[in-house]
Motif scaffolding. Structure first.
Motif, PDB file in Angstrom:
ATOM      1  N   TYR A  39     -13.862  -9.001 -15.104  1.00 19.69           N
ATOM      2  CA  TYR A  39     -13.846  -7.749 -14.353  1.00 19.69           C
ATOM      3  C   TYR A  39     -12.908  -6.745 -15.002  1.00 19.69           C
ATOM      4  O   TYR A  39     -11.900  -7.107 -15.622  1.00 19.69           O
ATOM      5  N   VAL A  40     -13.237  -5.483 -14.829  1.00 18.10           N
ATOM      6  CA  VAL A  40     -12.305  -4.400 -15.138  1.00 18.10           C
ATOM      7  C   VAL A  40     -11.616  -4.013 -13.837  1.00 18.10           C
ATOM      8  O   VAL A  40     -12.276  -3.776 -12.821  1.00 18.10           O
ATOM      9  N   SER A  41     -10.306  -3.999 -13.856  1.00 20.61           N
ATOM     10  CA  SER A  41      -9.531  -3.634 -12.675  1.00 20.61           C
ATOM     11  C   SER A  41      -8.600  -2.478 -13.024  1.00 20.61           C
ATOM     12  O   SER A  41      -8.944  -1.632 -13.851  1.00 20.61           O
ATOM     13  N   ASP A  42      -7.428  -2.440 -12.453  1.00 21.16           N
ATOM     14  CA  ASP A  42      -6.437  -1.385 -12.692  1.00 21.16           C
ATOM     15  C   ASP A  42      -5.065  -2.032 -12.568  1.00 21.16           C
ATOM     16  O   ASP A  42      -4.639  -2.375 -11.467  1.00 21.16           O
ATOM     17  N   THR A  43      -4.397  -2.234 -13.707  1.00 23.45           N
ATOM     18  CA  THR A  43      -3.109  -2.928 -13.687  1.00 23.45           C
ATOM     19  C   THR A  43      -2.098  -2.210 -12.820  1.00 23.45           C
ATOM     20  O   THR A  43      -1.328  -2.842 -12.085  1.00 23.45           O
ATOM     21  N   ALA A  44      -2.078  -0.885 -12.899  1.00 26.97           N
ATOM     22  CA  ALA A  44      -1.123  -0.125 -12.086  1.00 26.97           C
ATOM     23  C   ALA A  44      -1.355  -0.371 -10.603  1.00 26.97           C
ATOM     24  O   ALA A  44      -0.401  -0.489  -9.816  1.00 26.97           O
ATOM     25  N   ALA A  45      -2.621  -0.476 -10.195  1.00 28.11           N
ATOM     26  CA  ALA A  45      -2.935  -0.748  -8.790  1.00 28.11           C
ATOM     27  C   ALA A  45      -2.486  -2.150  -8.398  1.00 28.11           C
ATOM     28  O   ALA A  45      -2.020  -2.374  -7.270  1.00 28.11           O
ATOM     29  N   ILE A  46      -2.590  -3.123  -9.328  1.00 30.65           N
ATOM     30  CA  ILE A  46      -2.141  -4.484  -9.035  1.00 30.65           C
ATOM     31  C   ILE A  46      -0.622  -4.525  -8.926  1.00 30.65           C
ATOM     32  O   ILE A  46      -0.063  -5.150  -8.015  1.00 30.65           O
ATOM     33  N   VAL A  47       0.066  -3.848  -9.849  1.00 35.29           N
ATOM     34  CA  VAL A  47       1.533  -3.763  -9.780  1.00 35.29           C
ATOM     35  C   VAL A  47       1.962  -3.129  -8.461  1.00 35.29           C
ATOM     36  O   VAL A  47       2.821  -3.658  -7.741  1.00 35.29           O
ATOM     37  N   ASP A  48       1.347  -1.993  -8.132  1.00 33.59           N
ATOM     38  CA  ASP A  48       1.708  -1.307  -6.882  1.00 33.59           C
ATOM     39  C   ASP A  48       1.362  -2.165  -5.668  1.00 33.59           C
ATOM     40  O   ASP A  48       2.092  -2.182  -4.670  1.00 33.59           O
ATOM     41  N   GLY A  49       0.226  -2.878  -5.742  1.00 31.15           N
ATOM     42  CA  GLY A  49      -0.181  -3.711  -4.622  1.00 31.15           C
ATOM     43  C   GLY A  49       0.798  -4.840  -4.361  1.00 31.15           C
ATOM     44  O   GLY A  49       1.195  -5.079  -3.213  1.00 31.15           O
ATOM     45  N   TYR A  50       1.195  -5.537  -5.424  1.00 25.96           N
ATOM     46  CA  TYR A  50       2.172  -6.610  -5.247  1.00 25.96           C
ATOM     47  C   TYR A  50       3.529  -6.070  -4.803  1.00 25.96           C
ATOM     48  O   TYR A  50       4.224  -6.702  -3.992  1.00 25.96           O
ATOM     49  N   ALA A  51       3.904  -4.897  -5.327  1.00 34.10           N
ATOM     50  CA  ALA A  51       5.184  -4.318  -4.911  1.00 34.10           C
ATOM     51  C   ALA A  51       5.162  -3.973  -3.422  1.00 34.10           C
ATOM     52  O   ALA A  51       6.108  -4.292  -2.676  1.00 34.10           O
ATOM     53  N   GLU A  52       4.087  -3.344  -2.974  1.00 31.98           N
ATOM     54  CA  GLU A  52       3.978  -2.987  -1.564  1.00 31.98           C
ATOM     55  C   GLU A  52       3.925  -4.234  -0.686  1.00 31.98           C
ATOM     56  O   GLU A  52       4.579  -4.304   0.367  1.00 31.98           O
ATOM     57  N   ALA A  53       3.178  -5.237  -1.123  1.00 31.69           N
ATOM     58  CA  ALA A  53       3.079  -6.479  -0.338  1.00 31.69           C
ATOM     59  C   ALA A  53       4.424  -7.192  -0.271  1.00 31.69           C
ATOM     60  O   ALA A  53       4.793  -7.738   0.776  1.00 31.69           O
ATOM     61  N   ALA A  54       5.167  -7.197  -1.384  1.00 31.14           N
ATOM     62  CA  ALA A  54       6.478  -7.843  -1.394  1.00 31.14           C
ATOM     63  C   ALA A  54       7.435  -7.129  -0.447  1.00 31.14           C
ATOM     64  O   ALA A  54       8.176  -7.774   0.312  1.00 31.14           O
ATOM     65  N   ARG A  55       7.415  -5.803  -0.472  1.00 29.43           N
ATOM     66  CA  ARG A  55       8.298  -5.035   0.438  1.00 29.43           C
ATOM     67  C   ARG A  55       7.925  -5.312   1.891  1.00 29.43           C
ATOM     68  O   ARG A  55       8.800  -5.506   2.737  1.00 29.43           O
ATOM     69  N   ARG A  56       6.635  -5.317   2.177  1.00 23.92           N
ATOM     70  CA  ARG A  56       6.195  -5.584   3.556  1.00 23.92           C
ATOM     71  C   ARG A  56       6.673  -6.948   4.028  1.00 23.92           C
ATOM     72  O   ARG A  56       6.972  -7.145   5.208  1.00 23.92           O
ATOM     73  N   ALA A  57       6.742  -7.909   3.083  1.00 27.70           N
ATOM     74  CA  ALA A  57       7.152  -9.265   3.437  1.00 27.70           C
ATOM     75  C   ALA A  57       8.670  -9.409   3.499  1.00 27.70           C
ATOM     76  O   ALA A  57       9.173 -10.483   3.827  1.00 27.70           O
ATOM     77  N   GLY A  58       9.384  -8.331   3.157  1.00 28.71           N
ATOM     78  CA  GLY A  58      10.834  -8.356   3.287  1.00 28.71           C
ATOM     79  C   GLY A  58      11.614  -8.415   1.996  1.00 28.71           C
ATOM     80  O   GLY A  58      12.854  -8.454   2.024  1.00 28.71           O
ATOM     81  N   ALA A  59      10.960  -8.413   0.838  1.00 28.05           N
ATOM     82  CA  ALA A  59      11.673  -8.448  -0.436  1.00 28.05           C
ATOM     83  C   ALA A  59      12.326  -7.103  -0.725  1.00 28.05           C
ATOM     84  O   ALA A  59      11.799  -6.047  -0.360  1.00 28.05           O
ATOM     85  N   ARG A  60      13.468  -7.143  -1.392  1.00 21.79           N
ATOM     86  CA  ARG A  60      14.132  -5.931  -1.872  1.00 21.79           C
ATOM     87  C   ARG A  60      13.842  -5.787  -3.354  1.00 21.79           C
ATOM     88  O   ARG A  60      14.093  -6.710  -4.141  1.00 21.79           O
ATOM     89  N   LEU A  61      13.301  -4.654  -3.766  1.00 19.93           N
ATOM     90  CA  LEU A  61      12.943  -4.396  -5.156  1.00 19.93           C
ATOM     91  C   LEU A  61      13.857  -3.302  -5.688  1.00 19.93           C
ATOM     92  O   LEU A  61      13.801  -2.160  -5.215  1.00 19.93           O
ATOM     93  N   LEU A  62      14.694  -3.636  -6.662  1.00 20.26           N
ATOM     94  CA  LEU A  62      15.665  -2.688  -7.205  1.00 20.26           C
ATOM     95  C   LEU A  62      15.321  -2.389  -8.655  1.00 20.26           C
ATOM     96  O   LEU A  62      15.180  -3.298  -9.479  1.00 20.26           O
ATOM     97  N   THR A  63      15.176  -1.103  -8.991  1.00 16.64           N
ATOM     98  CA  THR A  63      14.871  -0.689 -10.356  1.00 16.64           C
ATOM     99  C   THR A  63      16.103  -0.039 -10.982  1.00 16.64           C
ATOM    100  O   THR A  63      17.057   0.322 -10.298  1.00 16.64           O
TER     101      THR A  63
END
Length: 363
Positions: free
Chosen positions: A147-171
């Motif tokens: 399949y052709v997907s969108d890496t940026a969408a996968i990165v953003d999706g996992y980031a949003e899902a991690a935040r929703r689950a309570g993870a802290r993401l620091l850049t």
């Protein structure tokens, strides 16, 4: 910045974000540290392809089969939509030994759950009509599940899902060292202690893992570049197509082609000329088309092109997931699940000893 977390994940690419999501979803207090922006390393330089077939590497294929199932179900878990355009994956064989290698590898690929078959040259040209009629094509491997997907969408999706689950993401927080014995992560802004540390820092993983007492024999960071062509006349979509002899990989991207062929090395001009020459051999209708940089990024690789995933039991524990060798996008969901289960002491349903940095892989 918080000075303690249950688990600290180092690295904010698609692998680290998948790990952070799967840990947080399981109720683990998770902090992720990224030196730059999320998805700014190898995750910035992918062909946006998710597939299950990795020739000669049934371990990566097995992880990719598991990951592909997770991508198909992304709208259910974690509950976010991903673009997935099914186009299939075609590998062109122009030498008899390539066919022999495919046939020898086929039982292991089938055991890994990969749907792949050998097709003849006429079938391959029907799937991709751009292939030169003069190319000495003997046969091709065909895997419809790509399949052709969108890496940026996968990165953003996992980031949003991690935040929703309570993870802290620091850049913007570069990690300089990991003391696994003390469960201590050194950063430019101070130290963080943790019950466990996960190293998923891509091309920067080797020195960090070494500071924690694990030798990951990764290559020096490699710059990956993908090219795109001038706009092409309207045409049907074609499969993701790899010319096995040269490593030339193409897929449709908008109204042009996205192209990769190995790594540029220090002389990018010479590399680009080689790509143009090979493109003219395999796809003569594209002769003279302009080639332009589409994406670049830094990538790591392992000696056998299979990821290193493993752990040193604690507490404090040290876990690692690196060396994906360009397979990271295809392996990310499975990598997150395996690291989560290793941390929790659960059966991951996968023989992780094949992935550990054991002596016969370290060299």
């Amino acid at each position: 910045m918080t000075t303690h977390a249950q688990v600290v994940v180092v690295g904010g690419g698609v692998i680290g974000l998948s790990i952070a999501y799967h840990l947080a979803e399981a109720g683990v207090g998770t902090m992720l540290l990224e030196r730059d922006a999320l998805g700014s390393g190898a995750s910035r330089a992918t062909a946006d392809v998710v597939r299950a077939y990795f020739a000669g590497n049934p371990v990566s294929s097995a992880m990719a089969v598991r990951s592909l199932s997770a991508y198909r179900d992304f709208s259910i878990r974690p509950g976010l939509d991903l673009p997935l355009r099914r186009v299939g994956y075609l590998v062109l064989f122009t030498e008899q030994h390539q066919i022999a290698a495919f046939e020898a590898d086929l039982p292991a690929q089938r055991a890994a759950g990969v749907d792949v078959e050998l097709i003849d040259a006429d079938q391959a040209r029907r799937l991709n009509p751009l292939i030169s009629g003069d190319l000495p094509l003997l046969a091709a491997a065909w895997s419809a599940e790509a399949y052709v997907s969108d890496t940026a969408a996968i990165v953003d999706g996992y980031a949003e899902a991690a935040r929703r689950a309570g993870a802290r993401l620091l850049t913007g927080v570069p990690v300089t060292a990991i003391d696994a014995d003390a469960g201590r992560v050194e950063t430019a802004g101070g130290a963080i202690t943790a019950d466990a540390v996960v190293c998923a820092a891509g091309a920067w993983s080797a020195p960090l893992a070494r500071s924690a007492g694990v030798d990951l024999p990764l290559t020096e960071p490699i710059v990956q570049e993908l090219l795109t062509t001038d706009p092409l006349p309207p045409m049907p979509d074609i499969p993701i197509t790899l010319h096995a002899a040269s490593g030339l990989l193409v897929r449709m991207r908008g109204d042009g082609l996205l192209i990769g062929m190995g790594y540029p090395g220090p002389d990018r001009g010479a590399w680009r000329r080689r790509v143009a020459a090979q493109l003219a051999v395999v796809y003569p209708s594209l002769t003279g088309s302009g080639l332009y940089t589409a994406v670049t990024g830094v990538r790591d690789a392992s000696p056998d092109r299979t990821a290193f995933i493993g752990h040193l039991p604690g507490p404090p524990a040290f876990l690692y997931a690196a060396g994906f060798s360009g397979h990271g996008l295809c392996n990310a969901p499975a990598a997150g699940e395996l690291v989560r289960d290793l941390y929790l002491g659960k059966d991951p349903g996968f023989d992780t000893t094949m992935l550990t940095a054991r002596p016969d892989r370290v060299g």
